[in-house]
Design a protein around this motif. Structure first.
Motif, PDB file in Angstrom:
ATOM      1  N   GLN A 169     -62.863  44.824 -32.304  1.00 33.35           N
ATOM      2  CA  GLN A 169     -61.881  43.851 -32.763  1.00 33.35           C
ATOM      3  C   GLN A 169     -61.803  42.757 -31.709  1.00 33.35           C
ATOM      4  N   VAL A 170     -61.991  41.516 -32.110  1.00 31.93           N
ATOM      5  CA  VAL A 170     -62.058  40.415 -31.153  1.00 31.93           C
ATOM      6  C   VAL A 170     -61.127  39.289 -31.587  1.00 31.93           C
ATOM      7  N   GLU A 171     -60.513  38.671 -30.603  1.00 27.12           N
ATOM      8  CA  GLU A 171     -59.648  37.526 -30.867  1.00 27.12           C
ATOM      9  C   GLU A 171     -59.739  36.566 -29.688  1.00 27.12           C
ATOM     10  N   TRP A 172     -59.968  35.294 -29.966  1.00 28.75           N
ATOM     11  CA  TRP A 172     -60.022  34.311 -28.888  1.00 28.75           C
ATOM     12  C   TRP A 172     -58.663  33.638 -28.749  1.00 28.75           C
ATOM     13  N   PHE A 173     -58.378  33.140 -27.557  1.00 32.30           N
ATOM     14  CA  PHE A 173     -57.098  32.478 -27.320  1.00 32.30           C
ATOM     15  C   PHE A 173     -57.299  31.340 -26.322  1.00 32.30           C
ATOM     16  N   GLU A 174     -56.411  30.368 -26.374  1.00 31.88           N
ATOM     17  CA  GLU A 174     -56.461  29.251 -25.437  1.00 31.88           C
ATOM     18  C   GLU A 174     -55.734  29.630 -24.151  1.00 31.88           C
ATOM     19  N   GLY A 175     -56.283  29.179 -23.031  1.00 24.94           N
ATOM     20  CA  GLY A 175     -55.693  29.516 -21.744  1.00 24.94           C
ATOM     21  C   GLY A 175     -55.475  28.282 -20.889  1.00 24.94           C
ATOM     22  N   VAL A 176     -55.014  28.524 -19.684  1.00 28.02           N
ATOM     23  CA  VAL A 176     -54.779  27.460 -18.706  1.00 28.02           C
ATOM     24  C   VAL A 176     -55.456  27.862 -17.405  1.00 28.02           C
ATOM     25  N   VAL A 177     -56.166  26.922 -16.791  1.00 27.15           N
ATOM     26  CA  VAL A 177     -56.811  27.209 -15.515  1.00 27.15           C
ATOM     27  C   VAL A 177     -56.667  25.999 -14.596  1.00 27.15           C
ATOM     28  N   ASP A 178     -56.475  26.275 -13.328  1.00 25.66           N
ATOM     29  CA  ASP A 178     -56.302  25.244 -12.303  1.00 25.66           C
ATOM     30  C   ASP A 178     -57.677  24.785 -11.808  1.00 25.66           C
ATOM     31  N   VAL A 179     -57.956  23.477 -11.917  1.00 28.31           N
ATOM     32  CA  VAL A 179     -59.230  22.937 -11.425  1.00 28.31           C
ATOM     33  C   VAL A 179     -58.992  21.922 -10.300  1.00 28.31           C
ATOM     34  N   THR A 180     -57.854  22.067  -9.635  1.00 26.53           N
ATOM     35  CA  THR A 180     -57.529  21.172  -8.521  1.00 26.53           C
ATOM     36  C   THR A 180     -58.608  21.215  -7.447  1.00 26.53           C
ATOM     37  N   HIS A 181     -59.113  22.416  -7.162  1.00 24.76           N
ATOM     38  CA  HIS A 181     -60.124  22.570  -6.114  1.00 24.76           C
ATOM     39  C   HIS A 181     -61.446  21.908  -6.483  1.00 24.76           C
ATOM     40  N   LEU A 182     -61.673  21.672  -7.764  1.00 25.07           N
ATOM     41  CA  LEU A 182     -62.904  21.022  -8.203  1.00 25.07           C
ATOM     42  C   LEU A 182     -62.779  19.500  -8.197  1.00 25.07           C
ATOM     43  N   LEU A 183     -61.628  18.995  -8.619  1.00 30.54           N
ATOM     44  CA  LEU A 183     -61.443  17.550  -8.749  1.00 30.54           C
ATOM     45  C   LEU A 183     -60.797  16.905  -7.525  1.00 30.54           C
ATOM     46  N   GLY A 184     -60.267  17.731  -6.629  1.00 28.58           N
ATOM     47  CA  GLY A 184     -59.655  17.178  -5.428  1.00 28.58           C
ATOM     48  C   GLY A 184     -58.314  16.519  -5.671  1.00 28.58           C
ATOM     49  N   LYS A 185     -57.676  16.855  -6.774  1.00 29.62           N
ATOM     50  CA  LYS A 185     -56.350  16.339  -7.113  1.00 29.62           C
ATOM     51  C   LYS A 185     -55.723  17.333  -8.079  1.00 29.62           C
ATOM     52  N   PRO A 186     -54.405  17.342  -8.221  1.00 31.54           N
ATOM     53  CA  PRO A 186     -53.780  18.294  -9.145  1.00 31.54           C
ATOM     54  C   PRO A 186     -54.303  18.112 -10.569  1.00 31.54           C
ATOM     55  N   ALA A 187     -54.876  19.162 -11.118  1.00 25.13           N
ATOM     56  CA  ALA A 187     -55.440  19.074 -12.467  1.00 25.13           C
ATOM     57  C   ALA A 187     -55.533  20.466 -13.071  1.00 25.13           C
ATOM     58  N   TYR A 188     -55.236  20.550 -14.360  1.00 27.56           N
ATOM     59  CA  TYR A 188     -55.285  21.820 -15.080  1.00 27.56           C
ATOM     60  C   TYR A 188     -55.998  21.618 -16.414  1.00 27.56           C
ATOM     61  N   VAL A 189     -56.736  22.630 -16.811  1.00 22.89           N
ATOM     62  CA  VAL A 189     -57.342  22.622 -18.138  1.00 22.89           C
ATOM     63  C   VAL A 189     -56.399  23.374 -19.069  1.00 22.89           C
ATOM     64  N   TYR A 190     -55.870  22.689 -20.044  1.00 24.86           N
ATOM     65  CA  TYR A 190     -55.040  23.296 -21.081  1.00 24.86           C
ATOM     66  C   TYR A 190     -55.304  22.520 -22.366  1.00 24.86           C
ATOM     67  N   ASP A 191     -54.789  22.982 -23.466  1.00 22.21           N
ATOM     68  CA  ASP A 191     -55.090  22.338 -24.745  1.00 22.21           C
ATOM     69  C   ASP A 191     -56.601  22.326 -24.978  1.00 22.21           C
ATOM     70  N   LEU A 192     -57.258  23.362 -24.499  1.00 21.51           N
ATOM     71  CA  LEU A 192     -58.666  23.683 -24.713  1.00 21.51           C
ATOM     72  C   LEU A 192     -59.634  22.884 -23.845  1.00 21.51           C
ATOM     73  N   VAL A 193     -59.578  21.536 -23.902  1.00 22.07           N
ATOM     74  CA  VAL A 193     -60.601  20.714 -23.240  1.00 22.07           C
ATOM     75  C   VAL A 193     -59.958  19.689 -22.312  1.00 22.07           C
TER      76      VAL A 193
END
Length: 285
Positions: free
Chosen positions: A118-142
């Motif tokens: 049984q599988v179900e996908w869900f949207e999440g939130v991840v911090d990408v501040t360390h990648l972009l060098g400024k406060p940034a989060y991935v949410y709302d999928l893209v």
């Protein structure tokens, strides 16, 4: 001890040994079964997760390509117009991605139905501040964070799996698929742009020259028109760094962009300005 008593004790010991042997054999068989069942579960979970990340990468490629130049990549992007994709529109690309992932989820359920998956996908939130060098989060999928010295394209979603045939319930994983491109410097002396490319959560990307591609555009004159520079060479220096040689010396304080793509079709557009002096120096954001 009477002979009769000795025989009784011996019989009890023999029976005990037989019972113990049977228990050990049963335990070993059960352990082997659990190991085999666990291996099958791990294999299935791994295959589903890898395929899920491929689906995420395809949808991120769609979002980045339609955002950058829908018509140029129409062999790919036009396929999704009937699903609601509006050329150049990120929100419609997200809508298409959600529909695509729902279809992927349904297909996985059918393929693994006999195994009780049984599988179900869900949207999440991840911090990408360390990648972009400024406060940034991935949410709302893209998230497409472009036109900075360090830019990135990311998609974040997760999976929840139940594998009823092996007693695995509530297994969850959150996946981040992405590409980050940083412009490090421009050298007028050698007509080169140095960039750094990372994938996922910061892994060095070493396949830009042979499996991906890169383009450089610069702003010409006061009308703001963008001109594509011819890329003569792309050299990998290690640790995600590349030196790109172009055919034209860019004047001081000239805005330019670097467009990079990996083999999955994910694009990133980074922007910088050449230093004021013609000597080698750090590009300005």
């Amino acid at each position: 001890m009477p002979a009769k008593g000795q025989i009784l004790v011996a019989a009890v010991l023999v029976i005990g040994l037989i019972v113990m042997s049977a228990l050990v054999t049963a335990y070993r068989a059960h352990t082997l079964f659990l190991r085999a069942r666990g291996a099958a579960a791990r294999e299935a979970v791994s295959a589903i997760t890898v395929d899920f990340e491929r689906a995420l990468a395809a949808m991120l490629a769609l979002a980045t390509r339609t955002r950058f130049d829908h018509d140029r990549f129409s062999d790919f992007t036009a396929r999704f117009e009937e699903l609601g994709l509006v050329p150049g529109d990120l929100e419609s690309a997200k809508l298409v991605a959600r529909r695509f992932l729902e279809g992927w989820e349904a297909a996985v359920r059918v393929v693994y139905a006999e195994k009780g998956v049984q599988v179900e996908w869900f949207e999440g939130v991840v911090d990408v501040t360390h990648l972009l060098g400024k406060p940034a989060y991935v949410y709302d999928l893209v998230l497409l964070d472009w036109y900075s010295t360090t830019s990135g394209s990311y998609v974040c979603a997760g999976l929840e799996l139940n594998f009823t045939s092996v007693g695995l319930y509530g297994w969850r994983v959150l996946s981040l698929v992405g590409l980050t491109v940083s412009i490090d410097e421009y050298s007028a002396a050698s007509n080169t742009v140095r960039i750094r490319v990372l994938v996922a959560n910061g892994t060095y990307y070493g396949n830009l020259a042979n499996r991906g591609w890169v383009e450089v555009y610069y702003q010409q004159g006061g009308d703001g028109g963008w001109v594509k520079a011819e890329v003569k060479d792309v050299t990998y220096e290690g640790f995600g760094y590349y030196r790109i040689t172009v055919d034209t010396e860019l004047p001081g304080e000239t805005p330019f962009i670097v467009v990079a793509s990996d083999e999955r079709g994910i694009l990133v557009v980074s922007r910088a300005v050449t230093p004021a002096s013609p000597s080698k120096g750090k590009a300005k954001g």
